[in-house]
Design a protein around this motif. Sequence first.
Motif, PDB file in Angstrom:
ATOM      1  N   SER A  76       0.862  -1.137   0.160  1.00 47.30           N
ATOM      2  CA  SER A  76       0.109   0.004  -0.062  1.00 47.30           C
ATOM      3  C   SER A  76       0.967   1.072  -0.047  1.00 47.30           C
ATOM      4  O   SER A  76       2.172   1.018  -0.193  1.00 47.30           O
ATOM      5  CB  SER A  76      -1.111   0.144   1.185  1.00 47.30           C
ATOM      6  OG  SER A  76      -2.091   0.820   1.118  1.00 47.30           O
ATOM      7  N   GLY A  77       0.210   2.549   0.274  1.00 52.28           N
ATOM      8  CA  GLY A  77       1.051   3.700  -0.211  1.00 52.28           C
ATOM      9  C   GLY A  77       1.509   4.671   1.122  1.00 52.28           C
ATOM     10  O   GLY A  77       1.665   5.621   0.892  1.00 52.28           O
ATOM     11  N   ASN A  78       1.382   3.995   2.304  1.00 49.68           N
ATOM     12  CA  ASN A  78       1.935   4.949   3.557  1.00 49.68           C
ATOM     13  C   ASN A  78       1.119   5.967   3.475  1.00 49.68           C
ATOM     14  O   ASN A  78       1.722   7.136   4.258  1.00 49.68           O
ATOM     15  CB  ASN A  78       3.313   5.002   3.397  1.00 49.68           C
ATOM     16  CG  ASN A  78       3.973   5.473   4.559  1.00 49.68           C
ATOM     17  OD1 ASN A  78       3.628   5.019   5.502  1.00 49.68           O
ATOM     18  ND2 ASN A  78       4.933   6.521   4.528  1.00 49.68           N
ATOM     19  N   ALA A  79      -0.103   6.049   3.138  1.00 46.32           N
ATOM     20  CA  ALA A  79      -0.908   7.237   3.677  1.00 46.32           C
ATOM     21  C   ALA A  79      -1.884   6.892   4.699  1.00 46.32           C
ATOM     22  O   ALA A  79      -1.964   5.821   5.499  1.00 46.32           O
ATOM     23  CB  ALA A  79      -1.704   7.458   2.190  1.00 46.32           C
ATOM     24  N   ALA A  80      -2.260   8.197   5.304  1.00 40.60           N
ATOM     25  CA  ALA A  80      -3.593   7.790   6.408  1.00 40.60           C
ATOM     26  C   ALA A  80      -4.583   6.986   6.049  1.00 40.60           C
ATOM     27  O   ALA A  80      -4.996   6.737   4.725  1.00 40.60           O
ATOM     28  CB  ALA A  80      -3.746   9.224   6.912  1.00 40.60           C
ATOM     29  N   GLY A  81      -5.389   6.464   6.707  1.00 42.57           N
ATOM     30  CA  GLY A  81      -6.745   5.910   6.449  1.00 42.57           C
ATOM     31  C   GLY A  81      -6.391   4.406   6.075  1.00 42.57           C
ATOM     32  O   GLY A  81      -5.830   3.659   6.779  1.00 42.57           O
ATOM     33  N   VAL A  82      -6.957   4.040   5.050  1.00 41.43           N
ATOM     34  CA  VAL A  82      -6.672   2.590   4.311  1.00 41.43           C
ATOM     35  C   VAL A  82      -5.190   2.208   4.536  1.00 41.43           C
ATOM     36  O   VAL A  82      -5.029   0.937   4.754  1.00 41.43           O
ATOM     37  CB  VAL A  82      -7.599   2.326   3.332  1.00 41.43           C
ATOM     38  CG1 VAL A  82      -7.075   1.110   2.578  1.00 41.43           C
ATOM     39  CG2 VAL A  82      -9.012   2.803   3.248  1.00 41.43           C
ATOM     40  N   ASP A  83      -4.416   2.768   3.732  1.00 40.80           N
ATOM     41  CA  ASP A  83      -3.084   2.443   3.483  1.00 40.80           C
ATOM     42  C   ASP A  83      -2.372   1.912   5.117  1.00 40.80           C
ATOM     43  O   ASP A  83      -1.729   0.968   5.067  1.00 40.80           O
ATOM     44  CB  ASP A  83      -2.368   3.401   3.095  1.00 40.80           C
ATOM     45  CG  ASP A  83      -2.582   3.785   1.692  1.00 40.80           C
ATOM     46  OD1 ASP A  83      -3.738   3.092   1.100  1.00 40.80           O
ATOM     47  OD2 ASP A  83      -1.961   4.660   1.080  1.00 40.80           O
TER      48      ASP A  83
END
Length: 234
Positions: A76-83
Amino acid sequence: MPDMPSAARLEPGRPGYPLGMSRGGKAPILSALGNLALLDTPGLGFCGSRKASEKGIAVTVDCAEQAVQAGFTVISGNAAGVDLAAHRTALAQGGATILVLAEGIDRFRIRQDLRPVWDWSRVLVISQFPPAATWQAYRAMERNAVIIALSRAMIVVEAGETGGTLAAGLRTLQVGKPLFVADYENIEEVAPGNAQLLARGAMRLRRSRETGRANVASLREIAARQTPVQSVLF
């Protein structure tokens, strides 16, 4: 926690470059921190809103748990939320995860929520951008191509009417890679983009009546059959 390892440089056409990314001279040079062996493991990609609902986070955690139990690396993309929920769950369950950055590798810092479960032997951090590059919205869109290329299949949890998650789902469909999209009560209200993806041919990811958990049986089967192929994304 061990110190940050030195970054490795992965070049197209050279040993160690991920097969799923190889595509002539168009594939990007990658910078990587952590366990490079994870590039040779089957991966499932997760994409979703930074402001996902409680239900969306619960679905993410459930799917990431089952992915780890089935032997997949969570990407995944290391962002907040789902990641973040996907990365944290994978590590907490003793599994492995690949974080694909929307910034340069020199900008990477381990998120506070991940520190208690962090293990460099089960983590790989990747960036396709110059080492000092700062986060930009367009880079967040571009990094999704790497997530797709490294994954056997993609899971979209909550996509808006526009934005990066919807674009990632559409791109997954465009290149013919399996796409599974969460479908649960009131999904149209919290994630109108999910309906768009389902209408274009994505497969529904629903709760199993028998187990009460996300029914990922077909996802596991389809992802297991996929083999790394040269990406058409670059």
